[in-house]
Design an enzyme around this catalytic site. Structure first.
Site, PDB file in Angstrom:
ATOM      1  N   ASN A  77      36.243  46.627  32.460  1.00  0.00           N
ATOM      2  CA  ASN A  77      36.065  45.173  32.428  1.00  0.00           C
ATOM      3  C   ASN A  77      34.888  44.855  31.510  1.00  0.00           C
ATOM      4  O   ASN A  77      33.811  45.441  31.649  1.00  0.00           O
ATOM      5  CB  ASN A  77      35.782  44.691  33.859  1.00  0.00           C
ATOM      6  CG  ASN A  77      35.881  43.186  34.000  1.00  0.00           C
ATOM      7  OD1 ASN A  77      35.452  42.439  33.132  1.00  0.00           O
ATOM      8  ND2 ASN A  77      36.440  42.743  35.112  1.00  0.00           N
ATOM      9  N   ASN A 153      44.575  39.216  41.383  1.00  0.00           N
ATOM     10  CA  ASN A 153      44.544  37.760  41.505  1.00  0.00           C
ATOM     11  C   ASN A 153      45.675  37.250  40.636  1.00  0.00           C
ATOM     12  O   ASN A 153      45.649  37.443  39.428  1.00  0.00           O
ATOM     13  CB  ASN A 153      43.229  37.179  40.970  1.00  0.00           C
ATOM     14  CG  ASN A 153      42.043  37.522  41.839  1.00  0.00           C
ATOM     15  OD1 ASN A 153      42.169  37.651  43.046  1.00  0.00           O
ATOM     16  ND2 ASN A 153      40.880  37.670  41.219  1.00  0.00           N
ATOM     17  N   HIS A 164      48.580  37.519  31.521  1.00  0.00           N
ATOM     18  CA  HIS A 164      49.130  38.863  31.329  1.00  0.00           C
ATOM     19  C   HIS A 164      49.103  39.619  32.665  1.00  0.00           C
ATOM     20  O   HIS A 164      48.094  39.618  33.354  1.00  0.00           O
ATOM     21  CB  HIS A 164      48.309  39.609  30.274  1.00  0.00           C
ATOM     22  CG  HIS A 164      48.983  40.845  29.787  1.00  0.00           C
ATOM     23  ND1 HIS A 164      49.720  40.893  28.619  1.00  0.00           N
ATOM     24  CD2 HIS A 164      49.075  42.086  30.338  1.00  0.00           C
ATOM     25  CE1 HIS A 164      50.216  42.112  28.468  1.00  0.00           C
ATOM     26  NE2 HIS A 164      49.834  42.850  29.497  1.00  0.00           N
ATOM     27  N   HIS A 166      48.275  41.906  35.379  1.00  0.00           N
ATOM     28  CA  HIS A 166      47.201  42.890  35.492  1.00  0.00           C
ATOM     29  C   HIS A 166      46.548  42.819  36.869  1.00  0.00           C
ATOM     30  O   HIS A 166      46.738  41.856  37.604  1.00  0.00           O
ATOM     31  CB  HIS A 166      46.129  42.644  34.423  1.00  0.00           C
ATOM     32  CG  HIS A 166      45.291  41.419  34.660  1.00  0.00           C
ATOM     33  ND1 HIS A 166      45.778  40.132  34.483  1.00  0.00           N
ATOM     34  CD2 HIS A 166      44.013  41.267  35.084  1.00  0.00           C
ATOM     35  CE1 HIS A 166      44.826  39.263  34.772  1.00  0.00           C
ATOM     36  NE2 HIS A 166      43.739  39.913  35.146  1.00  0.00           N
TER      37      HIS A 166
HETATM   38  O1  LIG Z   1      39.372  37.857  37.035  1.00  0.00           O
HETATM   39  P1  LIG Z   1      37.961  37.464  36.751  1.00  0.00           P
HETATM   40  O2  LIG Z   1      37.873  36.518  35.610  1.00  0.00           O
HETATM   41  O3  LIG Z   1      37.013  38.608  36.677  1.00  0.00           O
HETATM   42  O4  LIG Z   1      37.436  36.624  38.028  1.00  0.00           O
HETATM   43  C1  LIG Z   1      38.161  36.323  39.166  1.00  0.00           C
HETATM   44  O5  LIG Z   1      38.150  37.397  40.099  1.00  0.00           O
HETATM   45  C2  LIG Z   1      36.875  37.760  40.622  1.00  0.00           C
HETATM   46  C3  LIG Z   1      37.078  38.829  41.671  1.00  0.00           C
HETATM   47  O6  LIG Z   1      37.909  38.407  42.702  1.00  0.00           O
HETATM   48  C4  LIG Z   1      36.143  36.571  41.221  1.00  0.00           C
HETATM   49  O7  LIG Z   1      34.819  36.949  41.530  1.00  0.00           O
HETATM   50  C5  LIG Z   1      36.114  35.395  40.250  1.00  0.00           C
HETATM   51  O8  LIG Z   1      35.542  34.261  40.898  1.00  0.00           O
HETATM   52  C6  LIG Z   1      37.536  35.088  39.794  1.00  0.00           C
HETATM   53  O9  LIG Z   1      37.555  34.012  38.896  1.00  0.00           O
END
Ligand SMILES: O=P(O)(O)O[C@H]1O[C@H](CO)[C@@H](O)[C@H](O)[C@H]1O
Ligand SMILES: O=P(O)(O)O[C@H]1O[C@H](CO)[C@@H](O)[C@H](O)[C@H]1O
Lengths: 351, 351
Positions: A77, A153, A164, A166
């Site tokens: 990341n 997420n 995308h 992931h």
């Molecule tokens: O996918 P990103 O941009 O790293 O971020 C996303 O996932 C993270 C982990 O759950 C959270 O802390 C962030 O608030 C969310 O926007």
């Protein structure tokens, strides 16, 4: 006095895995909704966008160029919340001001080279490749870190900043809060009852049936008795398995197929690409890899926010943030609705 | 090894009030944002809308007509998550399937007859009237119920379905989850240290100063050491006060004034009507009203979701839902930004 009916009478339920209570008030589904409606972002995603840092061949924020990958692709990341080396905050000078060191790594895993697919639209062998990659990364990072959190997420509603397909993998030098609770609850249950909490729970749900969503040779999907999110599910192996790398080839194939079915049902529920956060929990790793973790049962949690339609979600706000989680339909009603949905994706069904 | 600096080095912090940990990774603020941006719903709200069920003279869902109130107005929620009479689910047949009876009432409290104002735009005497109404409803419902949860969901982003300034009051026959945790932590701290946890915490923050946002004769506002939301604050009385009704007139006037200042700073931060969920926690009521609750200190929590602008929020998703809360700027940085903001509302300031 009236006879108790869960679908009509509010009550509270206990989550023995995370030691939490939820208020179930099914009668609330009758209320009208005048609140926030999410914009339907059905903009078509291009299959390949050279400017999208997750695409094959694209350049990322740190200047690195992605390979022309054709399966899964794992990389660091570029904006990690956990880095491998951070100094220790040192001892606390007061019991109300406690800080501790946190070290770790954050990785991103692309599921597929195309931006316009999601897991339920991928083939079973393609999903199987994702499962293998999850098992490998758990093994690799688990050699050093006590907790490897794999999570996805999905959807803008869940804070996902890139369409995308992931997931993310955050490995940490500490057991995160929820991992600590699951560790404690499973440990206590095991020492009191002589069997793993979630193995017994899965058996019970197979007998009771009313909260089952899908079953296969090796896996069970159910809406837990204590579910908080409207269509929350728990994915469990039938066998006692502590961590992802322990899954055998047959179990992995079967997992790919049941995941495809579950995610297809989710998409079919409101005919939308269903948003959610999901993640895997297994026994701690690192120095604990060798230790007896017989109280642990591997599982995945799916937490989808939608309640009534593709645009009306459940908000976990005021009462939920300050007092206790609250849900508006019973877990049994949610399971029934999910069970009834077709296993063919609405985008692929012939109209 | 580098010297530890909270604003540069990730670490975890402990919340002794709710027995939880948070991951602080301040360096993450550098990352770009391509994710969901909230639509700016700056549609002007009419001062009076006869079709809005919260307005004076309007007809509600149950057919009742609101009085032409000119201060605060308290009425029963037409779609309550808690009702006074629900049968008991009966004894559990298995330790993993535990449900219990839940009874209660849900009320709505309008703060003002006009739909186009919010607390920071109301006068200090008008806010004082809200505080008096909070104290009365706590007393009234607390006579019967062990927990009276006053909370405000402000803004569509926080699931608020009506722009008219209002809060909710849910009283329950059980101690909600978070109340139970605060009860346990404050009890333990008191028995170990001989003083109330939050009284000692407030004293410490007055000495340390770096997390203070506002102080007045009777109140303190600070960003707690363990804050989870970017601009979360904790509002504490300086004196040992267990419940809202105990506040004397001088403390109530002073509370109205410090609330107006805090909410003005919030609105000024991103020049928007700042969304949040807030709520009061005080010692349990009902049969406990007489009992010694000396370990309890009254307080209000403010949980605002915005992170970078009026449209970019913090998402508590994947890692947060599955592992542990995570924040992207330190509580000290947040306090510093809030301290620096003017106490005159941007809508009222002369340009
Ligand atoms: O996918 P990103 O941009 O790293 O971020 C996303 O996932 C993270 C982990 O759950 C959270 O802390 C962030 O608030 C969310 O926007
Ligand atoms: O204000 P409402 O419409 O009752 O509902 C709102 O607040 C409730 C209490 O925090 C939540 O359970 C709902 O999800 C939210 O939309």
């Amino acid at each position: 006095a009236a006879t108790f009916r869960a679908s009509e009478h509010q009550h509270i339920r206990y989550n023995p895995l995370q030691d939490e209570w939820v208020l179930v008030s099914a009668h609330r589904m009758k209320r009208p909704w005048q609140g926030q409606v999410e914009p339907q972002l059905l903009k078509t995603v291009p299959r390949h966008d050279p400017l999208n840092p997750l695409c094959p061949g694209a350049t990322r924020a740190n200047g690195e160029v992605n390979p022309h990958y054709d399966g899964t692709f794992l990389f660091d990341n570029d904006f990690p919340a956990l880095q491998p080396d951070a100094p220790d905050p040192g001892p606390s000078d007061h019991p109300l001001f406690r800080a501790e060191a946190a070290r770790g790594v954050c990785k991103v895993m692309c599921f597929h080279p195309w931006s316009d697919v999601t897991l339920p639209l991928m083939s079973v062998p393609e999903i199987r490749a994702v499962i293998d990659a999850w098992a490998s990364v758990t093994e690799e990072l688990g050699a050093q870190y006590p907790w490897v959190q794999i999570f996805e997420n999905k959807g803008a509603m869940m804070g996902c900043s890139n369409p995308h397909p992931h997931c993310q993998v955050w490995a940490s030098s500490f057991l995160p809060d929820i991992a600590q609770r699951e560790e404690r609850s499973q440990q206590t249950y095991h020492s009191q009852h002589g069997k793993p909490l979630l193995l017994e729970y899965g058996h019970q749900e197979l007998l009771r049936k009313e909260r089952l969503v899908l079953t296969s040779e090796h896996w069970i999907v159910l809406v837990p008795f204590w579910a908080v999110w409207p269509f929350q599910t728990l994915l469990l192996p039938r066998r006692h398995v502590r961590r992802l790398p322990e899954l055998n080839p047959a179990e992995r194939d079967d997992l790919a197929s049941i995941m495809k079915k579950l995610l297809t049902k989710y998409d079919n529920l409101f005919e939308t690409s269903f948003p959610y956060s999901m993640g895997w929990h297994g026994a701690p790793t690192g120095l604990k890899t060798g230790a007896t973790c017989d109280h642990w049962q591997l599982h995945a949690h799916y937490y989808p926010p939608l309640l009534r339609s593709a645009t009306v979600r459940k908000f976990m706000v005021g009462y939920e943030m300050l007092a206790q989680a609250q849900r508006d339909l019973t877990p049994e009603q949610a399971a029934e609705r999910l069970r009834a949905l077709p296993e063919v994706h609405y985008c692929l069904a012939q109209k």
